[in-house]
Design a protein around this motif. Structure first.
Motif, short mmCIF file in Angstrom:
data_model
loop_
_atom_site.label_atom_id
_atom_site.label_comp_id
_atom_site.label_asym_id
_atom_site.label_seq_id
_atom_site.Cartn_x
_atom_site.Cartn_y
_atom_site.Cartn_z
N PHE A 52 23.61 29.34 -26.58
CA PHE A 52 24.83 29.37 -27.36
C PHE A 52 24.68 29.09 -28.85
CE2 PHE A 52 26.25 28.65 -23.02
CZ PHE A 52 27.26 29.58 -22.91
N GLN A 53 23.53 28.62 -29.29
CA GLN A 53 23.37 28.33 -30.71
C GLN A 53 22.44 29.34 -31.35
OE1 GLN A 53 21.57 24.57 -31.95
NE2 GLN A 53 23.30 24.31 -33.33
N ALA A 54 22.83 29.79 -32.53
CA ALA A 54 21.99 30.75 -33.25
C ALA A 54 20.66 30.08 -33.62
CB ALA A 54 22.70 31.21 -34.52
N PRO A 55 19.56 30.75 -33.31
CA PRO A 55 18.26 30.15 -33.63
C PRO A 55 18.02 30.11 -35.14
CG PRO A 55 17.96 32.37 -32.78
CD PRO A 55 19.43 32.05 -32.68
N ALA A 56 17.29 29.11 -35.54
CA ALA A 56 16.93 28.97 -36.96
C ALA A 56 15.42 28.85 -37.05
CB ALA A 56 17.61 27.72 -37.54
N SER A 57 14.91 28.98 -38.26
CA SER A 57 13.47 28.91 -38.48
C SER A 57 13.23 28.28 -39.84
CB SER A 57 12.89 30.32 -38.44
OG SER A 57 11.53 30.31 -38.77
N GLN A 58 12.19 27.45 -39.92
CA GLN A 58 11.85 26.84 -41.19
C GLN A 58 10.33 26.70 -41.27
OE1 GLN A 58 14.47 23.61 -41.93
NE2 GLN A 58 13.63 23.17 -43.93
N LYS A 59 9.82 26.79 -42.51
CA LYS A 59 8.38 26.68 -42.73
C LYS A 59 8.07 25.38 -43.47
CE LYS A 59 7.79 31.66 -43.20
NZ LYS A 59 7.40 32.76 -44.08
N ILE A 60 6.89 24.84 -43.18
CA ILE A 60 6.42 23.66 -43.88
C ILE A 60 4.94 23.86 -44.20
CG2 ILE A 60 5.96 22.43 -41.71
CD1 ILE A 60 6.63 19.81 -43.20
N LYS A 61 4.56 23.52 -45.42
CA LYS A 61 3.15 23.65 -45.81
C LYS A 61 2.45 22.33 -45.54
CE LYS A 61 3.56 27.34 -49.14
NZ LYS A 61 3.11 27.89 -50.40
N ILE A 62 1.41 22.41 -44.71
CA ILE A 62 0.61 21.25 -44.34
C ILE A 62 -0.85 21.60 -44.56
CG2 ILE A 62 -0.11 19.76 -42.41
CD1 ILE A 62 2.76 19.20 -43.28
N MET A 63 -1.59 20.68 -45.16
CA MET A 63 -3.02 20.92 -45.40
C MET A 63 -3.70 21.43 -44.13
SD MET A 63 -4.28 17.69 -47.76
CE MET A 63 -5.96 18.01 -47.25
N LYS A 64 -4.50 22.46 -44.29
CA LYS A 64 -5.21 23.07 -43.15
C LYS A 64 -6.01 22.03 -42.36
CE LYS A 64 -6.38 27.21 -41.46
NZ LYS A 64 -5.50 27.76 -40.47
N ASP A 65 -6.60 21.05 -43.06
CA ASP A 65 -7.40 20.00 -42.42
C ASP A 65 -6.56 19.14 -41.47
OD1 ASP A 65 -9.64 20.83 -43.81
OD2 ASP A 65 -9.36 19.38 -45.43
N ASN A 83 -6.02 31.81 -43.05
CA ASN A 83 -6.10 30.93 -44.23
C ASN A 83 -4.77 30.26 -44.57
OD1 ASN A 83 -8.82 31.29 -44.70
ND2 ASN A 83 -8.50 33.10 -45.97
N SER A 84 -3.70 30.63 -43.88
CA SER A 84 -2.38 30.09 -44.18
C SER A 84 -2.29 28.60 -43.83
CB SER A 84 -1.32 30.85 -43.39
OG SER A 84 -0.05 30.25 -43.58
N CYS A 85 -1.53 27.86 -44.64
CA CYS A 85 -1.30 26.45 -44.35
C CYS A 85 0.16 26.23 -43.91
CB CYS A 85 -1.65 25.58 -45.55
SG CYS A 85 -0.66 25.90 -47.00
N GLU A 86 0.90 27.34 -43.71
CA GLU A 86 2.30 27.25 -43.32
C GLU A 86 2.47 27.14 -41.80
OE1 GLU A 86 4.90 29.44 -46.77
OE2 GLU A 86 4.48 30.54 -44.95
N ILE A 87 3.19 26.12 -41.40
CA ILE A 87 3.55 25.94 -40.00
C ILE A 87 5.01 26.35 -39.88
CG2 ILE A 87 3.91 24.22 -38.19
CD1 ILE A 87 1.51 22.71 -39.34
N ILE A 88 5.32 27.17 -38.87
CA ILE A 88 6.68 27.66 -38.68
C ILE A 88 7.30 26.95 -37.48
CG2 ILE A 88 8.12 29.69 -38.20
CD1 ILE A 88 5.78 31.37 -39.40
N VAL A 89 8.51 26.41 -37.68
CA VAL A 89 9.23 25.72 -36.62
C VAL A 89 10.51 26.49 -36.36
CG1 VAL A 89 10.27 23.54 -35.91
CG2 VAL A 89 8.31 23.51 -37.44
N LYS A 90 10.73 26.86 -35.08
CA LYS A 90 11.93 27.59 -34.69
C LYS A 90 12.70 26.79 -33.65
CE LYS A 90 9.77 32.10 -35.38
NZ LYS A 90 9.37 33.36 -34.78
N GLY A 91 14.02 26.85 -33.77
CA GLY A 91 14.87 26.14 -32.81
C GLY A 91 16.22 25.85 -33.42
N THR A 92 16.84 24.78 -32.94
CA THR A 92 18.14 24.37 -33.48
C THR A 92 17.91 23.60 -34.78
OG1 THR A 92 18.12 22.24 -32.35
CG2 THR A 92 19.07 24.10 -31.15
N LYS A 93 18.95 23.51 -35.58
CA LYS A 93 18.84 22.79 -36.85
C LYS A 93 18.38 21.35 -36.61
CE LYS A 93 21.48 21.48 -40.92
NZ LYS A 93 22.79 21.38 -41.53
#
Length: 119
Positions: A34-47, A79-89
């Motif tokens: 019932f809730q529209a999915p959302a997505s957000q990115k966060i940059k975290i050091m690859k290490d 090589n990307s350092c972006e982690i993508i999180v999907k779900g509810t707000k």
């Protein structure tokens, strides 16, 4: 047991009762449907990615389970350092907070990779 009521603003309110693990599962299903999915990115050091993944991906699975989110960590070859999180707000905010905390904790520990040739 689930009761649903609709407000004038078209929002839905769910009342879920039962055993704790059943309520948690029902909440996840209701939110997914019932809730529209959302997505957000966060940059975290690859290490730091390996600390978010944990041993055999266990930490990542636990984080996804506790926040009700799906978390995409780039592969080692990427090589990307972006982690993508999907779900509810709400779930995304909780997951991003945890991911940032894990990274911050690792940032407190100093380390350096040294290449020492054999003599």
């Amino acid at each position: 047991h689930i009761e649903i009521s609709s407000a004038k603003d078209q929002s839905l309110t769910f009342l879920i009762t039962g055993k704790a693990h059943e309520v948690s599962k029902a909440k996840r299903l209701a939110v997914d449907k019932f809730q529209a999915p959302a997505s957000q990115k966060i940059k975290i050091m690859k290490d730091h990615h390996r600390f978010i993944l944990g041993k055999k991906g266990k930490k990542l699975q636990d984080l996804e389970s506790s926040t009700g989110t799906k978390i995409q960590v780039p592969s080692v070859a990427d090589n990307s350092c972006e982690i993508i999180v999907k779900g509810t707000k709400e779930g995304i905010e909780k997951a991003l907070h945890e991911i940032q905390w894990i990274s911050d904790e690792q940032g407190k520990h100093g380390f350096e990779v040294l290449d020492i040739p054999k003599i």
